[in-house]
Every structure is written in C-alpha cells, then in structure tokens.
Design a protein around this motif. Structure first.
Motif, PDB file in Angstrom:
ATOM      1  N   ASP A  14      42.486 104.392  80.977  1.00  0.00           N
ATOM      2  CA  ASP A  14      41.239 104.820  81.603  1.00  0.00           C
ATOM      3  C   ASP A  14      40.957 104.066  82.912  1.00  0.00           C
ATOM      4  O   ASP A  14      39.884 103.481  83.093  1.00  0.00           O
ATOM      5  N   HIS A  16      40.867 105.620  85.818  1.00  0.00           N
ATOM      6  CA  HIS A  16      39.886 106.516  86.441  1.00  0.00           C
ATOM      7  C   HIS A  16      39.666 106.282  87.933  1.00  0.00           C
ATOM      8  O   HIS A  16      38.524 106.117  88.389  1.00  0.00           O
ATOM      9  N   ASP A  42      44.284 108.949  81.421  1.00  0.00           N
ATOM     10  CA  ASP A  42      43.095 108.951  82.276  1.00  0.00           C
ATOM     11  C   ASP A  42      43.258 107.995  83.465  1.00  0.00           C
ATOM     12  O   ASP A  42      42.413 107.128  83.719  1.00  0.00           O
ATOM     13  N   ASN A  69      41.918 113.686  81.342  1.00  0.00           N
ATOM     14  CA  ASN A  69      41.673 113.872  82.777  1.00  0.00           C
ATOM     15  C   ASN A  69      42.920 114.311  83.527  1.00  0.00           C
ATOM     16  O   ASN A  69      42.814 114.965  84.561  1.00  0.00           O
ATOM     17  N   HIS A 163      36.773 104.258  76.082  1.00  0.00           N
ATOM     18  CA  HIS A 163      36.412 103.194  77.033  1.00  0.00           C
ATOM     19  C   HIS A 163      35.785 102.000  76.315  1.00  0.00           C
ATOM     20  O   HIS A 163      35.037 101.238  76.925  1.00  0.00           O
TER      21      HIS A 163
HETATM   22 FE   LIG Z   1      38.649 108.238  80.136  1.00  0.00          FE
END
Ligand SMILES: [Fe+2]
Length: 298
Positions: A14, A16, A42, A69, A163
């Motif tokens: 994650d 991101h 992600d 994602n 997360h």
């Molecule tokens: Fe995520």
C-alpha cells in the motif's frame, strides 16, 4: 544470500503513489542488507506519485503482487470495468500517463508463494487469495479465513489492503500485515513496513515505522490540481495524509446511511469529525486508540 544463514525479506504494501514515504522506508532498510523485497500490492493510486513509485520499486528489484488499485489501472476502459467505477473521480487523474505500465503490471501475479529451504512457506496476497478487494482483520472469523485458504498449504499469510499492521493467528493461520507505506490508517502517520527474518527453521517478524517529510507528496497533489479536478473525493483523500485516519470511505458510508439520494458534492461541509468516527470501522478506531496509548506512555 547464503541458505542456512539468514533469509531476510522486506514486506512493503500500500505505497499508494507516495514517493517520500517509500524513500524513507528504503533508507531505513539500508542497514538491513542483504534482503529480498516483496510488495503486496496497491503501489498506485490515491497518492499523486504512482509513476515515481513504480520506477523506484523497479530500480530496487522488488517482487510484486497486484492489489485492487492495480486492477483499476488494468481494467479501466475495458469490457471488464464495473459500472460503479464511473463515479470514482480520482481514477482518470491519478492513473493518467501510466499506459506503458499497464503492460508490465499485466504480468504481475496475484499471489507469491515464498518457499525457502528449511523455512515454512509463506503466501503473499493483497487481500484474500483470489480477492484483492477485502482485507483480513484481527476480528475476521476463523471460518472465513479457513475457507479462503482451502487448497493452499501455506500456514503463514502475508496480506495488506487494510493499511493496518497486524500479526495474529486466526484459525491456525498466522496473518501478517506490514501496514501501509504511503497511507497508514491507524492514526500514526509514519510509513509502515515489516521485516521477516528466517533462521533456525522459523520466521521472525518485526514491524517498523519511519517518520518522513510529506511536503513533496503534498506539492505533487498541488501540481496535478488534485482537488480542482477530482472534487470532494480528492479533498477527503488528501485529508488522510496529516491525520492517518479513514476519511473518504467514512464519508461515503455517512452519505449512504444518513443522506441517501442527496448529491455528495454538497454534503462535505456538513461532514463532522463525529460523523467520521461514527462511520469508521471499529478495527481502525481500536488501532488508533492503541497507538495513542503507546505514545502517551512513551
Ligand atoms: Fe490500499
């Protein structure tokens, strides 16, 4: 890396599109060399630096698993795109200019099975096996996890998506979540990652947090005119960085529960912190509470 000595794996997830957070983690990990680097999905979206993050992770020879994602990137504009994505105003902006990466991410696996001599095998996914859209929490019922792990021989599952850092055994399966590098949601804004060290037939896990300066990622939001182009959703996403709390998902739940049918763009000013807390899943509130208690004791 010599077998029989120590196998070390950095677990990241994650990220991101947050380059300063990733760079802070990589700098923190310098002293841990040599290591293998595994990224549990992600990498892109939410933050404004998806391309920069993809490039940096390729430079350091990361091994990837796709997250939900990445599916946005791969399925958007194809016959696979669900109708609901049309309301997701971030996607056109945050995924623009990544066309060349679609080819490469199209080749990423949905899971990695880590099998090292003399160590228990580890399954790495983004959410559940065959489902990157849902996460495992400390409150997940054992039956749910056991059903999802049917047919898999691994008893250690590295997962991400929530997360929230985690190390818990549920229904005989050890569940490890390294937490989020770029978008932590447990009230602690420092970048999170984890280190697995295999020695004497077992894995030892340590969670790590790294403070970093988020000025560059905030500047990148400005550069792409994030709020102006993506509206309310962008305002709420950006709010997550300084607070490390769920904003957009809580807003969406609040709108659906308390203002059904009302256009969401007009509701943002009425969304209070109490509303946010009331519509935040309890696992996130509990994690933030634990972090507050830890820091008040420190
Ligand atoms: Fe995520």
């Amino acid at each position: 890396m010599g077998y029989g000595l120590m196998t070390r794996i950095l677990l990241l997830a994650d990220v991101h599109g947050n380059l300063p957070a990733l760079d802070a983690v990589l700098a923190d990990a310098e002293s841990l060399r040599p290591f293998h680097l595994v990224v549990a999905g992600d990498v892109v979206n939410w933050g404004p630096q998806s391309r920069e993050v993809l490039e940096r992770l390729s430079e350091v020879e990361a091994h990837f698993v796709r997250g939900n994602n990445e599916y946005y990137l791969l399925d958007r504009g194809t016959e696979r795109e669900p109708a609901a994505w049309a309301d997701y105003t971030l996607l056109p902006v945050l995924l623009e200019g990544l066309e060349d990466w679609r080819e490469r991410i199209g080749l990423w696996p949905d899971f990695l099975s880590l099998r090292f001599p003399g160590l228990p095998p580890v399954l790495v996914v983004h959410g559940y096996p065959h489902d990157p859209w849902h996460g495992v929490y400390e409150t997940t019922p054992p039956e749910r996890l056991q059903t999802a792990m049917a047919g898999w021989t691994e008893r250690i599952l590295v997962t991400a998506h929530t997360h929230l850092p985690l190390d818990v055994t549920i229904g005989g399966i050890r569940v490890i979540n390294p937490g989020s590098v770029g978008n932590p949601l447990d009230g602690d804004r420092r970048a999170a990652y984890a280190v697995l060290e295999g020695m004497d037939g077992e894995w030892r896990l340590s969670h790590r947090r790294v403070a970093y300066d988020d000025t560059p990622v905030m500047g990148a939001f400005d550069q792409i005119r994030f709020e102006e182009r993506c509206g309310t959703q962008a305002v709420l996403v950006r709010r997550e960085w300084p607070t490390a709390e769920i904003q957009l998902a809580a807003f969406n739940r609040w709108c659906a529960a308390e203002h059904p049918g009302v256009p969401r763009e007009g509701l943002l000013e009425r969304f209070t912190d109490e509303d946010r807390v009331r519509h935040t899943p309890p696992e996130y509130l509990a994690a933030a509470r634990r972090n507050r208690e830890l820091s008040s004791r420190a």
